[in-house]
Motif scaffolding. Structure first.
Motif, short mmCIF file in Angstrom:
data_model
loop_
_atom_site.label_atom_id
_atom_site.label_comp_id
_atom_site.label_asym_id
_atom_site.label_seq_id
_atom_site.Cartn_x
_atom_site.Cartn_y
_atom_site.Cartn_z
N SER A 187 -0.89 -6.34 -5.26
CA SER A 187 -1.79 -5.52 -4.44
C SER A 187 -1.33 -4.08 -4.31
CB SER A 187 -1.96 -6.14 -3.04
OG SER A 187 -0.71 -6.15 -2.35
N ALA A 247 -5.54 -10.13 -6.45
CA ALA A 247 -4.91 -8.99 -5.80
C ALA A 247 -5.19 -7.70 -6.55
CB ALA A 247 -3.40 -9.22 -5.69
N ARG A 248 -5.21 -7.75 -7.88
CA ARG A 248 -5.49 -6.54 -8.66
C ARG A 248 -6.94 -6.10 -8.49
NH1 ARG A 248 -1.80 -3.43 -9.22
NH2 ARG A 248 -2.24 -2.59 -11.29
N SER A 278 0.82 -1.22 0.00
CA SER A 278 0.00 0.00 0.00
C SER A 278 0.85 1.26 0.00
CB SER A 278 -0.93 0.00 1.22
OG SER A 278 -0.17 -0.01 2.43
N CYS A 311 -1.69 -11.20 2.75
CA CYS A 311 -1.47 -12.10 1.62
C CYS A 311 -1.30 -13.55 2.04
CB CYS A 311 -0.23 -11.65 0.84
SG CYS A 311 -0.37 -10.01 0.13
N GLY A 357 0.85 -12.10 -5.28
CA GLY A 357 -0.28 -11.35 -4.76
C GLY A 357 0.16 -10.14 -3.98
N ALA A 388 -6.95 -4.23 -5.22
CA ALA A 388 -5.99 -3.11 -5.08
C ALA A 388 -6.70 -1.75 -5.20
CB ALA A 388 -4.91 -3.23 -6.15
#
Length: 706
Positions: free
Chosen positions: A639, A702-703, A551, A616, A635, A706
């Motif tokens: 992210s 993960a995308r 992040s 994750c 992942g 995100a």
């Protein structure tokens, strides 16, 4: 003593005016002074003699004169910015816009011999006539095309794949055709882009020079990747193959073994010669016209490259496997000499053959990007623009006035290369760039964007400054040469806009202050690589520095687990890079290896903990497993808030060996197999492989979040 001090001060003044930094700061924040002798040799490469006080004075005068002369050739401004330039005499002007239309007015004096005209609200290369003078006004956009604009912000943040083109296996007889199949397969999986290794022209007469980042020319394509059947048809291909008396003259990396370039390329070249001969006798009128149109469009640059290829492959001028055009007879070193024209007339068939090869490669790359878009890829190919070329190659021979002689491009010592690096590549001359309206830079950019929806600029830091290594010197003893960054970034943005393509800059290394901010403002993506997304220092207990939470990764960079020069996920987790360090003798003593292994275990623990903290991994934190948690790592990277993530095929397939280990040669029993590693399966099988399916699913999950 005072005389010596005076000379040194004058030398420093000349260096400063020429854009050569007499001091530099390393990756540890330590300030270094460049040796005066190194400064002199770099300045001499810039055609600024400085061996005596009189020469220094003359060189400074020459610099000032050049600056006055070049200040009128091209003005580069951002859209809606008022162009300012030198002008004496008449102030009435007429501006002819690229794409049509004219504007006129009166320039306004702004002092110091400078004038200003009205801001221009249209991108492009516009022609300005003022008084008896004319110049080009290049107007670039505020920002490059963005990933978001090209992909339309789909529900899943976009992701892509990275491939080393030479590594692709398949039933097709050439890598461009395999690449076309790969984009189809990746597009069906939802990939938005496919980033590829450079496909610049190499040396057909020297197949051992296989690094795609050390090309012969960045203006043309690698003909080793041609599929002989793609354009001319399967029947023509089989006829030429039968005439060869062998059925495997076209095969490259049919299995997972490393590619033997010296074995496979010569018979392929002979096969292509037979196809050219047959084409000349029986080719269709339509294809003849296409080839003629391509030749006309290629112009002088294409003709020069084909002439180089003919000369480079001529046995009369070969003086060993490492020789280059510098060893040719003097009258052939000049691409515009009468002797060269005579040679070309006598070897017209051979030169036509190399033009023919470029045409086949051109049509193949058009097909690849067409297939990518047809498969639903909003970006498609992201091509790779190498930072320079091999000084022995076509580009250096045909564009001698555009490059610096006696120096090569490299990098100073840093955290990962304690002795610095000498890449043995050419560097463009900043003076020549400005004196020729950046013609060499622009033609190189256009070649890179020609078949792509994006371009990755290798070592984009070189647009600000290049670490130059004087011939025969250690890369530690180099110096930075500054380049006109604002102008070059502006032209890069303009060409990206003209081609509607994204720009990714490899901004890894010793980054100048404010450089990344400049990229971000122009809408150019940087690169965020997992192995570098970490704190600087270990903690008090000796644990490895923590990995940065996804992040917190830059929201303007392309995220990647690794690059072609760094360990793969499986290789890093299993210590494959440490194995190579030991095999190559890079541990000075046994204790160093043990320390490196212990450090890696600590780093794995740090990554394991970071993945737990990022959500994750499920369950309570524990010690990292022996088996690589590849999908969790993918992942973790996916992210990140990056507008695009790109994952290499080597990581999707769980491969341990990285494509290239910098500072090593592919020759010898202990050598790393640089630029010759093949994939373990055909391109048609990749996305149906169970492991790859799991990896892609982890990325997409993960995308989505995100």
């Amino acid at each position: 003593m005072s005389a010596r001090i005076g000379i040194d001060e004058a030398l420093l003044a000349l260096a400063r005016e020429a854009g050569v930094d007499a001091q530099w700061t390393d990756a540890f924040g330590v300030r270094h002074q460049v040796d005066y002798e190194i400064l002199r040799r770099v300045l001499e490469a810039l055609e600024l003699p400085c061996g005596s006080p009189a020469q220094i004075v003359q060189s400074r005068r020459s610099l000032a004169s050049r600056a006055r002369q070049t200040s009128r050739r091209m003005v580069i401004v951002q859209v809606d910015e008022a162009p300012v330039f030198t002008q004496t005499g008449a102030l009435a002007y007429r501006l002819t816009l690229e794409g049509g239309g004219q504007r006129s007015g009166l320039a306004v004096h702004v002092g110091d011999g400078l004038v200003r005209i009205a801001p221009i609200d249209r991108h492009g290369y516009h022609n300005l006539l003022i008084g008896n003078s004319s110049l080009v006004v290049a107007v670039y956009p505020r920002r490059c095309p963005s990933v978001e604009a090209m992909t339309g912000r789909p529900p899943v943040r976009p992701w892509g794949v990275a491939a080393q083109v030479y590594s692709l296996r398949g039933q097709d007889a050439g890598h461009y055709s395999r690449l076309a199949r790969l984009v189809e397969q990746a597009g069906k999986q939802g990939a938005a882009a496919l980033a590829i290794s450079p496909v610049h022209a190499m040396f057909s007469a020297a197949p051992q020079r296989c690094s795609p980042y050390s090309p012969s020319s960045r203006l043309f394509l690698n003909t080793a990747y041609i599929d002989p059947a793609r354009v001319l048809g399967k029947e023509a291909f089989l006829a030429a193959l039968d005439a060869s008396g062998t059925r495997d003259g076209h095969i490259m990396n049919p299995g997972p073994d490393p590619i033997d370039w010296l074995r496979v390329l010569p018979p392929r070249l002979q096969l292509l010669r037979r196809m050219h001969e047959n084409f000349c006798r029986r080719g269709s009128k339509r294809l003849f016209q296409e080839l003629d149109d391509f030749t006309q469009q290629g112009g002088e640059a294409l003709e020069s490259h084909a002439r180089f290829e003919a000369l480079d492959g001529d046995p009369a001028f070969k003086f060993g496997p490492e020789s280059g055009w510098q060893g040719w007879p003097a009258d052939l070193r000049d691409p515009s000499s009468p002797a060269l024209r005579t040679y070309a007339a006598m070897h017209e068939k051979e030169i036509d053959f190399h033009v023919f090869l470029q045409w086949l490669a051109h049509k193949a790359m058009q097909d690849v990007q067409g297939n990518a878009r047809a498969a639903g890829m909003p970006i498609g190919l992201i091509t790779d623009l190498a930072i320079g070329t091999d000084p022995r190659g076509s580009h250096a021979w045909s564009r001698q006035n555009d490059i610096l002689a006696g120096v090569s491009v490299g990098a100073p010592p840093d955290l990962y290369q304690a002795l610095g690096q000498d890449w043995g590549l050419t560097a463009m001359s900043p003076r020549a760039l400005q004196e020729t309206n950046y013609a060499a830079f622009i033609e190189t950019l256009r070649a890179a964007f020609r078949y792509a929806g994006g371009v990755r600029v290798d070592h984009i830091l070189g647009l600000a400054r290049m670490w130059l290594v004087v011939q025969g010197e250690s890369p530690i003893n180099g110096a930075y040469l500054r380049y006109p960054l604002r102008d070059m970034l502006g032209l890069l943005a303009l060409e990206a806009w003209r081609h509607q393509a994204i720009v990714v800059g490899e901004n890894l290394g010793t980054v100048p202050d404010g450089f990344n901010q400049g990229l971000q403002e122009k809408g150019m993506l940087g690169m965020s690589v997992l192995w570098f997304q970490r704190g600087v220092q270990a903690d008090a207990a000796g644990s490895a520095a923590s990995f940065t939470a996804p992040s917190q990764w830059p929201s303007w960079s392309m995220a990647m687990p690794t690059t072609h020069d760094l360990p793969t996920i499986a290789g890093w987790w299993g210590g494959r890079d440490l194995y190579w360090r030991e095999r190559l003798g890079r541990f000075s003593e046994g204790g160093q290896r043990l320390q490196a292994v212990q450090q890696r275990e600590s780093e794995k623990k740090a990554l394991w903990n970071a993945m737990h903290a990022a959500g994750c991994l499920s369950g309570a934190p524990a010690n990292p497993p022996t088996e690589v948690p590849r999908d969790a790592i993918l992942g973790f990277v996916a992210s990140a808030p990056s507008p695009l993530i790109v994952v290499s095929l080597e990581d999707l397939l769980g491969m341990q060996e990285q494509p290239n280990l910098p500072g090593t040669s592919p020759i010898g029993q202990t050598a790393h197999p640089n630029w010759m590693q093949a994939l373990p399966m055909d391109v048609e099988q990749i996305f149906s492989d169970a492991g790859v399916e799991c990896a892609v699913a982890a990325i997409c999950r993960a995308r989505s979040a995100a």
